[in-house]
Structures are given as structure tokens and as C-alpha cells.
Scaffold this motif. Sequence first.
Motif, PDB file in Angstrom:
ATOM      1  N   ASP A 128       0.815  -1.218   0.000  1.00 43.90           N
ATOM      2  CA  ASP A 128       0.000   0.000   0.000  1.00 43.90           C
ATOM      3  C   ASP A 128       0.850   1.271   0.000  1.00 43.90           C
ATOM      4  O   ASP A 128       0.319   2.372   0.181  1.00 43.90           O
ATOM      5  CB  ASP A 128      -0.902   0.040   1.243  1.00 43.90           C
ATOM      6  N   CYS A 129       2.146   1.138  -0.186  1.00 44.11           N
ATOM      7  CA  CYS A 129       3.024   2.305  -0.073  1.00 44.11           C
ATOM      8  C   CYS A 129       2.771   3.302  -1.205  1.00 44.11           C
ATOM      9  O   CYS A 129       2.289   2.942  -2.286  1.00 44.11           O
ATOM     10  CB  CYS A 129       4.481   1.874  -0.087  1.00 44.11           C
ATOM     11  N   ASN A 130       3.092   4.558  -0.934  1.00 44.69           N
ATOM     12  CA  ASN A 130       3.054   5.559  -1.999  1.00 44.69           C
ATOM     13  C   ASN A 130       4.117   5.224  -3.029  1.00 44.69           C
ATOM     14  O   ASN A 130       5.181   4.697  -2.693  1.00 44.69           O
ATOM     15  CB  ASN A 130       3.322   6.954  -1.431  1.00 44.69           C
ATOM     16  N   VAL A 131       3.853   5.543  -4.284  1.00 48.16           N
ATOM     17  CA  VAL A 131       4.794   5.235  -5.364  1.00 48.16           C
ATOM     18  C   VAL A 131       5.474   6.523  -5.812  1.00 48.16           C
ATOM     19  O   VAL A 131       4.801   7.464  -6.257  1.00 48.16           O
ATOM     20  CB  VAL A 131       4.074   4.570  -6.554  1.00 48.16           C
ATOM     21  N   VAL A 132       6.779   6.562  -5.681  1.00 54.56           N
ATOM     22  CA  VAL A 132       7.543   7.752  -6.054  1.00 54.56           C
ATOM     23  C   VAL A 132       7.725   7.782  -7.571  1.00 54.56           C
ATOM     24  O   VAL A 132       8.188   6.813  -8.175  1.00 54.56           O
ATOM     25  CB  VAL A 132       8.918   7.756  -5.362  1.00 54.56           C
ATOM     26  N   VAL A 133       7.370   8.895  -8.172  1.00 56.10           N
ATOM     27  CA  VAL A 133       7.483   9.052  -9.625  1.00 56.10           C
ATOM     28  C   VAL A 133       8.664   9.941  -9.998  1.00 56.10           C
ATOM     29  O   VAL A 133       9.443   9.612 -10.889  1.00 56.10           O
ATOM     30  CB  VAL A 133       6.174   9.630 -10.207  1.00 56.10           C
ATOM     31  N   PHE A 134       8.797  11.067  -9.322  1.00 51.02           N
ATOM     32  CA  PHE A 134       9.908  11.990  -9.584  1.00 51.02           C
ATOM     33  C   PHE A 134      10.588  12.353  -8.274  1.00 51.02           C
ATOM     34  O   PHE A 134       9.914  12.603  -7.269  1.00 51.02           O
ATOM     35  CB  PHE A 134       9.407  13.286 -10.246  1.00 51.02           C
ATOM     36  N   ARG A 135      11.912  12.385  -8.292  1.00 54.25           N
ATOM     37  CA  ARG A 135      12.630  12.819  -7.102  1.00 54.25           C
ATOM     38  C   ARG A 135      13.863  13.637  -7.479  1.00 54.25           C
ATOM     39  O   ARG A 135      14.271  13.682  -8.641  1.00 54.25           O
ATOM     40  CB  ARG A 135      12.979  11.641  -6.204  1.00 54.25           C
ATOM     41  N   MET A 136      14.447  14.284  -6.479  1.00 58.68           N
ATOM     42  CA  MET A 136      15.540  15.218  -6.724  1.00 58.68           C
ATOM     43  C   MET A 136      16.727  14.569  -7.433  1.00 58.68           C
ATOM     44  O   MET A 136      17.370  15.183  -8.280  1.00 58.68           O
ATOM     45  CB  MET A 136      16.009  15.832  -5.402  1.00 58.68           C
ATOM     46  N   SER A 137      17.009  13.324  -7.083  1.00 60.38           N
ATOM     47  CA  SER A 137      18.162  12.649  -7.679  1.00 60.38           C
ATOM     48  C   SER A 137      18.078  12.592  -9.198  1.00 60.38           C
ATOM     49  O   SER A 137      19.097  12.664  -9.887  1.00 60.38           O
ATOM     50  CB  SER A 137      18.292  11.234  -7.114  1.00 60.38           C
ATOM     51  N   GLU A 138      16.859  12.459  -9.720  1.00 59.56           N
ATOM     52  CA  GLU A 138      16.734  12.415 -11.178  1.00 59.56           C
ATOM     53  C   GLU A 138      17.079  13.760 -11.800  1.00 59.56           C
ATOM     54  O   GLU A 138      17.724  13.818 -12.853  1.00 59.56           O
ATOM     55  CB  GLU A 138      15.338  11.983 -11.617  1.00 59.56           C
ATOM     56  N   LEU A 139      16.663  14.838 -11.169  1.00 60.30           N
ATOM     57  CA  LEU A 139      17.008  16.156 -11.701  1.00 60.30           C
ATOM     58  C   LEU A 139      18.520  16.308 -11.816  1.00 60.30           C
ATOM     59  O   LEU A 139      19.040  16.792 -12.831  1.00 60.30           O
ATOM     60  CB  LEU A 139      16.440  17.255 -10.808  1.00 60.30           C
ATOM     61  N   TYR A 140      19.244  15.905 -10.785  1.00 60.20           N
ATOM     62  CA  TYR A 140      20.710  16.023 -10.803  1.00 60.20           C
ATOM     63  C   TYR A 140      21.335  15.148 -11.886  1.00 60.20           C
ATOM     64  O   TYR A 140      22.236  15.581 -12.613  1.00 60.20           O
ATOM     65  CB  TYR A 140      21.280  15.656  -9.431  1.00 60.20           C
ATOM     66  N   LEU A 141      20.856  13.922 -12.000  1.00 63.45           N
ATOM     67  CA  LEU A 141      21.448  13.019 -12.997  1.00 63.45           C
ATOM     68  C   LEU A 141      21.022  13.366 -14.419  1.00 63.45           C
ATOM     69  O   LEU A 141      21.791  13.176 -15.365  1.00 63.45           O
ATOM     70  CB  LEU A 141      21.106  11.573 -12.654  1.00 63.45           C
ATOM     71  N   ASN A 142      19.807  13.874 -14.585  1.00 65.12           N
ATOM     72  CA  ASN A 142      19.408  14.366 -15.906  1.00 65.12           C
ATOM     73  C   ASN A 142      20.293  15.534 -16.320  1.00 65.12           C
ATOM     74  O   ASN A 142      20.734  15.626 -17.474  1.00 65.12           O
ATOM     75  CB  ASN A 142      17.941  14.817 -15.888  1.00 65.12           C
ATOM     76  N   ALA A 143      20.557  16.431 -15.378  1.00 67.75           N
ATOM     77  CA  ALA A 143      21.413  17.583 -15.669  1.00 67.75           C
ATOM     78  C   ALA A 143      22.829  17.127 -15.990  1.00 67.75           C
ATOM     79  O   ALA A 143      23.458  17.631 -16.933  1.00 67.75           O
ATOM     80  CB  ALA A 143      21.418  18.547 -14.485  1.00 67.75           C
ATOM     81  N   ALA A 144      23.345  16.174 -15.224  1.00 67.72           N
ATOM     82  CA  ALA A 144      24.707  15.682 -15.458  1.00 67.72           C
ATOM     83  C   ALA A 144      24.834  15.029 -16.829  1.00 67.72           C
ATOM     84  O   ALA A 144      25.796  15.278 -17.572  1.00 67.72           O
ATOM     85  CB  ALA A 144      25.097  14.695 -14.366  1.00 67.72           C
ATOM     86  N   GLU A 145      23.847  14.200 -17.175  1.00 71.97           N
ATOM     87  CA  GLU A 145      23.905  13.515 -18.474  1.00 71.97           C
ATOM     88  C   GLU A 145      23.808  14.500 -19.627  1.00 71.97           C
ATOM     89  O   GLU A 145      24.569  14.418 -20.604  1.00 71.97           O
ATOM     90  CB  GLU A 145      22.775  12.488 -18.578  1.00 71.97           C
ATOM     91  N   ALA A 146      22.900  15.457 -19.518  1.00 74.53           N
ATOM     92  CA  ALA A 146      22.750  16.444 -20.584  1.00 74.53           C
ATOM     93  C   ALA A 146      24.006  17.292 -20.705  1.00 74.53           C
ATOM     94  O   ALA A 146      24.441  17.625 -21.822  1.00 74.53           O
ATOM     95  CB  ALA A 146      21.536  17.335 -20.296  1.00 74.53           C
TER      96      ALA A 146
END
Length: 244
Positions: A128-146
Motif C-alpha cells: 500500500d506504499c506511496n509510489v515515487v514518480v519523480f525525485r531530486m536525484s533524477e534532476l541532478y542526474l538528468n542535468a549531469a547527463e545532458a
Amino acid sequence: KLCKWSLLTLLSRVHLHMGNYEKALEAAEQGIQGALKHGFALWSNDEYASGWSKPFNKEFLFEVVNLSTDSPGKGSIGYYYNMIATKKFFRDYLAKSKDVRKSVVSTASSSKPYCLKFPEQDGKSYEDCNVVVFRMSELYLNAAEAAVQVGQQDKALKYFLPIYQRTNTEWDESQEITLLEVLDQRRVEFWGEGHRFFDLMRNNLQVERTDYLESVAIDARTFDWDFYRIVLPIPRKETNLNDN
């Protein structure tokens, strides 16, 4: 409720998939700057293990709320995400490393490394846990990859290092950050969250399975974007409705 920073995470993800790297970097940077001003932040290494059991914390930009009355039980995302790491991934990296992210892997059941990223929350079952869709770590890694893709090593380093520090090892800052280095960190950071397959496909890299049952088809053990099963078939109903 989607906040602006979660939408910018989605936008940066879309631009990465489209190969619009400058736009991906712009969206990710805007998301990071705005999110930080509004109280969001990356977990520290000490916070990483316990953070997953606390809904609506500073790392989570958007999560789908589940109540115990909503529970689909064994059909829930929480149940399906309680997956097992491959032997190679766990044995060759997580089990031997100092990485704080090994704290969300369990070997309690028959020595199988289960994912613990979707635990019991506020007395609710993991189903029944909440499902995380977006989190801060993705923003950082998206920025790093780009940033790597557009040749901006200073920005790649700026956004890569806060994630890399979770390895509990030192990065030689004179060393150039490559796409594969970023993808390796994405693999560890997002293990169990469903990113790896798409990270490889959009970068035209291979999926190489070394841990598989003999029943797995030979052509599915190593494949890339050209694999005929990558794009799912169009439903018969749609082909019947549209002659094109």
C-alpha cells in the motif's frame, strides 16, 4: 499534486529521450534551482536508508498516494517493485562496495537481494506504499547527463558529484565525466525504479543479460534498439479502426 519542479523533471526526461540535450539541461537546472528554494533537497548519506519510509519528504518531488483502502494487493506497484537484483549487479558491485545505496537491498530471504525502496509507510503494508514518480536525484542526474552530451564538463561535475558521493569514495575531479559514468550512477541510484532499460535504449546501448533462465529466448539475452520487441505491437482494435 504535481508541483512545477516535478513537471520540469518530466520535461528534462522527455528532452533526454528526444536527444534535445541543451533543453534537457535547461529544464533540469531550472527544476533544481526552484526545488531547492522551496525546501526540496537530496538526502544526505545518513538519511538515505530511512528516507524511503517517510512519505512527502524533501527528496520526493511527486508521489502517487495509496491508502490501505486503495490496495490492489499483489497487483500493486509496491508489490511488483519488491524485486530481486541480478547476481552480477549485487555480487559485483553492491555487496562489495561502501555505497550507501546498498542499504535499500535485503538479503534476509534465502540470500536473495530484494529491493527495499517501497517499504511499509506510516503503518501501511509495502503493498500500500506511496509510489515515487519523480525525485531530486533524477534532476541532478538528468542535468549531469545532458551536460556531458553538450560538452559542459563543469556543469557535469557540479551535478554528478552530489550523487557520486553516495558511493563513499572520492572522485578525481581532474578526471573527465563520461556518459557511461553517469549511466552507471543512474543504474545504482534508480535500481528498482524502472529506469535502466530506457536509459540504455535511448542511448542506443545494449542490454546484456548474464543472469537468466534457460527458458529466456536466445535473442532476448543481448539486444539493443534494433530488437524487434522493443516497440510494442499496435493493438488489433486500433489497426481495425485505421487503415494506415
